[in-house]
Write a protein that holds these residues in place. Structure first.
Motif, PDB file in Angstrom:
ATOM      1  N   LEU A 194       0.826  -1.208   0.000  1.00  0.00           N
ATOM      2  CA  LEU A 194       0.000   0.000   0.000  1.00  0.00           C
ATOM      3  C   LEU A 194       0.859   1.256   0.000  1.00  0.00           C
ATOM      4  N   MET A 195       1.914   1.260   0.791  1.00  0.00           N
ATOM      5  CA  MET A 195       2.771   2.443   0.864  1.00  0.00           C
ATOM      6  C   MET A 195       3.523   2.669  -0.447  1.00  0.00           C
ATOM      7  N   GLY A 253       0.933   7.342  -3.114  1.00  0.00           N
ATOM      8  CA  GLY A 253       0.718   8.566  -3.875  1.00  0.00           C
ATOM      9  C   GLY A 253      -0.495   8.514  -4.783  1.00  0.00           C
ATOM     10  N   GLU A 254      -0.791   7.335  -5.328  1.00  0.00           N
ATOM     11  CA  GLU A 254      -1.946   7.210  -6.211  1.00  0.00           C
ATOM     12  C   GLU A 254      -3.212   6.761  -5.473  1.00  0.00           C
ATOM     13  N   LEU A 255      -3.060   6.219  -4.261  1.00  0.00           N
ATOM     14  CA  LEU A 255      -4.220   5.723  -3.516  1.00  0.00           C
ATOM     15  C   LEU A 255      -4.793   6.738  -2.530  1.00  0.00           C
ATOM     16  N   PHE A 256      -3.956   7.607  -1.992  1.00  0.00           N
ATOM     17  CA  PHE A 256      -4.379   8.514  -0.934  1.00  0.00           C
ATOM     18  C   PHE A 256      -4.196   9.968  -1.343  1.00  0.00           C
ATOM     19  N   ALA A 257      -5.124  10.796  -0.935  1.00  0.00           N
ATOM     20  CA  ALA A 257      -5.070  12.219  -1.260  1.00  0.00           C
ATOM     21  C   ALA A 257      -4.066  12.963  -0.386  1.00  0.00           C
ATOM     22  N   GLU A 258      -3.797  12.428   0.801  1.00  0.00           N
ATOM     23  CA  GLU A 258      -2.888  13.063   1.758  1.00  0.00           C
ATOM     24  C   GLU A 258      -1.917  12.015   2.298  1.00  0.00           C
ATOM     25  N   PRO A 259      -0.795  12.458   2.865  1.00  0.00           N
ATOM     26  CA  PRO A 259       0.136  11.498   3.480  1.00  0.00           C
ATOM     27  C   PRO A 259      -0.551  10.716   4.602  1.00  0.00           C
ATOM     28  N   ARG A 260      -0.103   9.505   4.803  1.00  0.00           N
ATOM     29  CA  ARG A 260      -0.728   8.655   5.820  1.00  0.00           C
ATOM     30  C   ARG A 260      -0.550   9.230   7.213  1.00  0.00           C
ATOM     31  N   GLN A 261      -1.509   8.939   8.039  1.00  0.00           N
ATOM     32  CA  GLN A 261      -1.458   9.276   9.453  1.00  0.00           C
ATOM     33  C   GLN A 261      -1.972   8.064  10.208  1.00  0.00           C
ATOM     34  N   ILE A 262      -1.135   7.474  11.011  1.00  0.00           N
ATOM     35  CA  ILE A 262      -1.536   6.317  11.800  1.00  0.00           C
ATOM     36  C   ILE A 262      -1.641   6.768  13.246  1.00  0.00           C
ATOM     37  N   HIS A 263      -2.818   6.600  13.799  1.00  0.00           N
ATOM     38  CA  HIS A 263      -3.070   6.993  15.183  1.00  0.00           C
ATOM     39  C   HIS A 263      -3.298   5.733  16.012  1.00  0.00           C
ATOM     40  N   LYS A 264      -2.479   5.538  17.005  1.00  0.00           N
ATOM     41  CA  LYS A 264      -2.656   4.407  17.911  1.00  0.00           C
ATOM     42  C   LYS A 264      -3.645   4.831  18.986  1.00  0.00           C
TER      43      LYS A 264
END
Length: 47
Positions: free
Chosen positions: A24-25, A29-40
């Motif tokens: 996925l990573m 760039g083509e899958l997500f509009a914004e950089p990933r954010q992972i919240h635990k």
């Protein structure tokens, strides 16, 4: 007493470091509009 879906912090991190996450990573760039954010999150209560 703390309850968790995962037995340890390492077990919690495993899905984030696995093959699916890596694939996925590679295409983020083509899958997500914004950089990933992972919240635990910590579940404080459950019904």
């Amino acid at each position: 007493m703390r309850s968790s879906t995962f037995a340890s912090e390492a077990d919690h991190q495993t899905p984030l470091d696995g093959k699916v996450a890596a694939a996925l990573m590679d295409r983020a760039g083509e899958l997500f509009a914004e950089p990933r954010q992972i919240h635990k999150l910590t579940i404080l209560a459950a019904k």
